[in-house]
Motif scaffolding. Structure first.
Motif, mmCIF file in Angstrom:
data_model
loop_
_atom_site.group_PDB
_atom_site.id
_atom_site.type_symbol
_atom_site.label_atom_id
_atom_site.label_comp_id
_atom_site.label_asym_id
_atom_site.label_seq_id
_atom_site.Cartn_x
_atom_site.Cartn_y
_atom_site.Cartn_z
ATOM 1 N N MET A 1 0.823 -1.214 0.000
ATOM 2 C CA MET A 1 0.000 0.000 0.000
ATOM 3 C C MET A 1 0.854 1.261 0.000
ATOM 4 O O MET A 1 0.353 2.348 0.298
ATOM 5 C CB MET A 1 -0.915 -0.002 1.230
ATOM 6 C CG MET A 1 -1.879 -1.175 1.297
ATOM 7 S SD MET A 1 -3.103 -1.130 -0.029
ATOM 8 C CE MET A 1 -4.118 0.250 0.497
ATOM 9 N N ALA A 2 2.133 1.130 -0.336
ATOM 10 C CA ALA A 2 3.053 2.256 -0.200
ATOM 11 C C ALA A 2 2.626 3.472 -1.019
ATOM 12 O O ALA A 2 2.644 4.607 -0.523
ATOM 13 C CB ALA A 2 4.469 1.826 -0.587
ATOM 14 N N TYR A 3 2.244 3.260 -2.266
ATOM 15 C CA TYR A 3 1.848 4.395 -3.104
ATOM 16 C C TYR A 3 0.570 5.046 -2.587
ATOM 17 O O TYR A 3 0.428 6.273 -2.587
ATOM 18 C CB TYR A 3 1.670 3.943 -4.557
ATOM 19 C CG TYR A 3 2.983 3.757 -5.282
ATOM 20 C CD1 TYR A 3 3.665 4.843 -5.835
ATOM 21 C CD2 TYR A 3 3.565 2.499 -5.391
ATOM 22 C CE1 TYR A 3 4.871 4.681 -6.480
ATOM 23 C CE2 TYR A 3 4.780 2.323 -6.035
ATOM 24 C CZ TYR A 3 5.432 3.412 -6.577
ATOM 25 O OH TYR A 3 6.647 3.259 -7.210
ATOM 26 N N GLU A 4 -0.359 4.231 -2.140
ATOM 27 C CA GLU A 4 -1.613 4.767 -1.627
ATOM 28 C C GLU A 4 -1.385 5.525 -0.326
ATOM 29 O O GLU A 4 -2.004 6.567 -0.089
ATOM 30 C CB GLU A 4 -2.610 3.627 -1.414
ATOM 31 C CG GLU A 4 -4.016 4.108 -1.126
ATOM 32 C CD GLU A 4 -5.011 2.973 -1.107
ATOM 33 O OE1 GLU A 4 -6.168 3.204 -1.490
ATOM 34 O OE2 GLU A 4 -4.642 1.855 -0.713
ATOM 35 N N LEU A 5 -0.498 5.030 0.535
ATOM 36 C CA LEU A 5 -0.207 5.713 1.793
ATOM 37 C C LEU A 5 0.543 7.024 1.566
ATOM 38 O O LEU A 5 0.349 8.003 2.296
ATOM 39 C CB LEU A 5 0.623 4.792 2.704
ATOM 40 C CG LEU A 5 -0.089 3.543 3.231
ATOM 41 C CD1 LEU A 5 0.903 2.652 3.976
ATOM 42 C CD2 LEU A 5 -1.256 3.922 4.140
ATOM 43 N N ALA A 6 1.396 7.042 0.549
ATOM 44 C CA ALA A 6 2.189 8.248 0.288
ATOM 45 C C ALA A 6 1.349 9.374 -0.300
ATOM 46 O O ALA A 6 1.604 10.564 -0.027
ATOM 47 C CB ALA A 6 3.345 7.906 -0.656
ATOM 48 N N GLU A 7 0.357 9.042 -1.101
ATOM 49 C CA GLU A 7 -0.379 10.059 -1.863
ATOM 50 C C GLU A 7 -0.938 11.201 -1.017
ATOM 51 O O GLU A 7 -0.685 12.375 -1.320
ATOM 52 C CB GLU A 7 -1.491 9.410 -2.687
ATOM 53 C CG GLU A 7 -2.266 10.436 -3.505
ATOM 54 C CD GLU A 7 -3.295 9.796 -4.420
ATOM 55 O OE1 GLU A 7 -3.962 10.557 -5.141
ATOM 56 O OE2 GLU A 7 -3.435 8.555 -4.412
ATOM 57 N N PRO A 8 -1.710 10.957 0.045
ATOM 58 C CA PRO A 8 -2.286 12.096 0.775
ATOM 59 C C PRO A 8 -1.238 12.994 1.418
ATOM 60 O O PRO A 8 -1.419 14.221 1.470
ATOM 61 C CB PRO A 8 -3.183 11.425 1.826
ATOM 62 C CG PRO A 8 -2.686 10.024 1.945
ATOM 63 C CD PRO A 8 -2.161 9.664 0.596
ATOM 64 N N GLU A 9 -0.144 12.402 1.896
ATOM 65 C CA GLU A 9 0.885 13.236 2.531
ATOM 66 C C GLU A 9 1.636 14.083 1.512
ATOM 67 O O GLU A 9 1.961 15.246 1.772
ATOM 68 C CB GLU A 9 1.858 12.345 3.316
ATOM 69 C CG GLU A 9 1.215 11.698 4.536
ATOM 70 C CD GLU A 9 2.242 11.267 5.563
ATOM 71 O OE1 GLU A 9 3.312 11.909 5.652
ATOM 72 O OE2 GLU A 9 1.968 10.297 6.288
ATOM 73 N N ILE A 10 1.907 13.513 0.347
ATOM 74 C CA ILE A 10 2.593 14.296 -0.685
ATOM 75 C C ILE A 10 1.668 15.405 -1.186
ATOM 76 O O ILE A 10 2.107 16.551 -1.401
ATOM 77 C CB ILE A 10 3.053 13.394 -1.844
ATOM 78 C CG1 ILE A 10 3.998 12.300 -1.332
ATOM 79 C CG2 ILE A 10 3.742 14.223 -2.923
ATOM 80 C CD1 ILE A 10 5.204 12.814 -0.582
ATOM 81 N N GLN A 11 0.398 15.088 -1.359
ATOM 82 C CA GLN A 11 -0.559 16.114 -1.788
ATOM 83 C C GLN A 11 -0.640 17.241 -0.757
ATOM 84 O O GLN A 11 -0.749 18.424 -1.116
ATOM 85 C CB GLN A 11 -1.941 15.494 -1.999
ATOM 86 C CG GLN A 11 -2.033 14.507 -3.164
ATOM 87 C CD GLN A 11 -2.073 15.182 -4.521
ATOM 88 O OE1 GLN A 11 -1.538 16.269 -4.700
ATOM 89 N NE2 GLN A 11 -2.680 14.518 -5.493
#
Length: 410
Positions: free
Chosen positions: A252-262
């Protein structure tokens, strides 16, 4: 008596006459109905024949804006009623199937760069891979005349994964090289964001527990180079997305990263460039290294996700409006590196999923070196990558072909 018989005969004749007239009229009406029915049947048959064998005339006559693909699909489905039934019922199950497929694809894109087990060890096949050591690069002709040849472009600069597809319209060198990838240096605030979806990637001589010897430490060095040597304001995010409860889990790494990067991008609207810095995984006998300015330097690979697979077509629930810009950014960097530092970059890799490349038009995923490279080789690679980024983002997006360029000593 004779008179009565005569009257009866007259009446009978009249009745017979009426019946005859009625019969004639009925036959004529029946013939008319039959003729009309036959005419209608003939018309239907002619229409079907015309659509089947004279599609162009049917198109013009009926004014339908129907493509050949639509006609073939409609004709095929007409011959297979069950297919039409299934197609009609499919929409009712789309949401459930999409959710299941979405979870599968999110997990797949997190793991398919290089497969690792629960301990972070690379999973390799049993086929032996010969050692690859590149000591110097051979210059490649990057003239636009050659780049506009699709076979030449793909053969020299791209590797297209078998699960996706590309075409001359997508990889149009003139269009991609013509996009302005320079950044606005005026004002305050960071212009570049560097982060790591897979923060636990390490190298041949990494020290356990020392983050400076992992891909995160390499990202810190690239940040330092961009900030201090080239004056490009850069922010380094060290968030961890591939550890769950202390265990390596990249599903789930990409999914977990998305909101924080946004969230970081919303807090820093000045950011124009987003770089997800990775380390690749290769067979243990493979060493991705070249020599630049007398230094052993890890080779890098730019990586693009196209949000479409051969099996499913465009992945609508992983949209990316910046695919063309992403491709332009990686190609311009590839050409700049090829011209200045031959042998530094491997072919750009095109794969089917999105990999969070929808954040900004200038989003870049970099596979720098591999687990068989040393930390020194990786740091040397960051010096060349920083120089290449500066070339494209600040100097020019069409550098002149040169070799052996000395970068500033660090």
């Amino acid at each position: 008596m004779g008179q009565k018989q005569r009257i009866s005969r007259i009446i009978i004749v009249i009745i017979l006459g009426i019946l005859a007239v009625y019969a004639c009229m009925h036959i004529r009406v029946s013939l008319g109905i039959e003729k009309r029915s036959q005419t209608r049947i003939n018309r239907i048959l002619m229409d079907q024949a015309k659509r089947s064998y004279l599609t162009g005339f049917a198109y013009i006559e009926e004014g339908k804006e129907e493509s050949l693909k639509d006609w073939v699909t409609e004709a095929a489905m007409g011959f297979i009623p069950l297919g039409t039934y299934v197609e009609g019922k499919e929409a009712s199950h789309t949401d459930v199937e999409d959710q299941e497929t979405y979870q599968m694809i999110v997990a797949q894109q997190a793991n398919d760069e290089n497969a690792v087990d629960e301990n972070g060890q690379l999973i390799l096949n049993d086929d032996p891979v010969p050692e690859v050591v590149q000591t110097s690069g051979t210059p490649i002709d990057t003239s636009m005349e050659n780049l506009m040849n699709y076979e030449y472009l793909v053969g020299n600069f791209y590797t297209i994964d078998s699960n996706t597809m590309a075409d001359p319209e997508l990889l149009n060198a003139e269009k991609l090289m013509g996009k302005d990838m320079t950044i606005d240096q005026s004002g305050d605030g960071p212009r570049v964001l560097i982060y790591h979806t897979h923060s636990q990637e390490a190298f041949a001589d990494s020290v356990e527990g020392d983050v400076n010897t992992t891909i995160v430490g390499i990202g810190s060095y690239l940040t330092e180079l961009l900030n201090n040597t080239y004056g490009i304001q850069t922010l380094h995010h060290e968030g961890v997305y591939d550890l769950v409860n202390g265990q390596l889990d990249r599903s789930m790494a990409y999914e977990l990263a998305e909101p924080e990067i946004q969230a970081i991008l919303q807090e820093n609207p000045s950011i124009e460039v987003v770089i997800d810095l990775h380390r690749d995984g290769v067979a243990e006998g493979t060493h991705l290294v070249t020599e630049i300015n007398g230094k052993p330097t890890a080779q890098i690979m730019f990586f693009n996700g196209l949000s479409r697979t051969r099996a499913n077509g465009n992945i609508s629930y992983l949209p990316n409006p910046y695919i063309e810009d992403n491709l332009a950014f990686s190609l311009q960097l590839q050409i700049a590196a090829t011209n200045q530092f031959p042998g530094f970059t491997r072919h750009i890799y095109l794969r089917g999923y999105r990999y969070n490349m929808h954040f900004k038009p200038k989003t870049l995923l970099v596979e720098a070196g591999a687990q068989t490279n040393t930390v020194e080789e990786m740091r040397n690679a960051m010096e060349i990558l920083a120089a290449t980024l500066h070339n494209v983002l600040v100097k020019s997006n069409t550098p002149q072909q040169t070799t052996g360029i000395e970068i500033e000593a660090q």
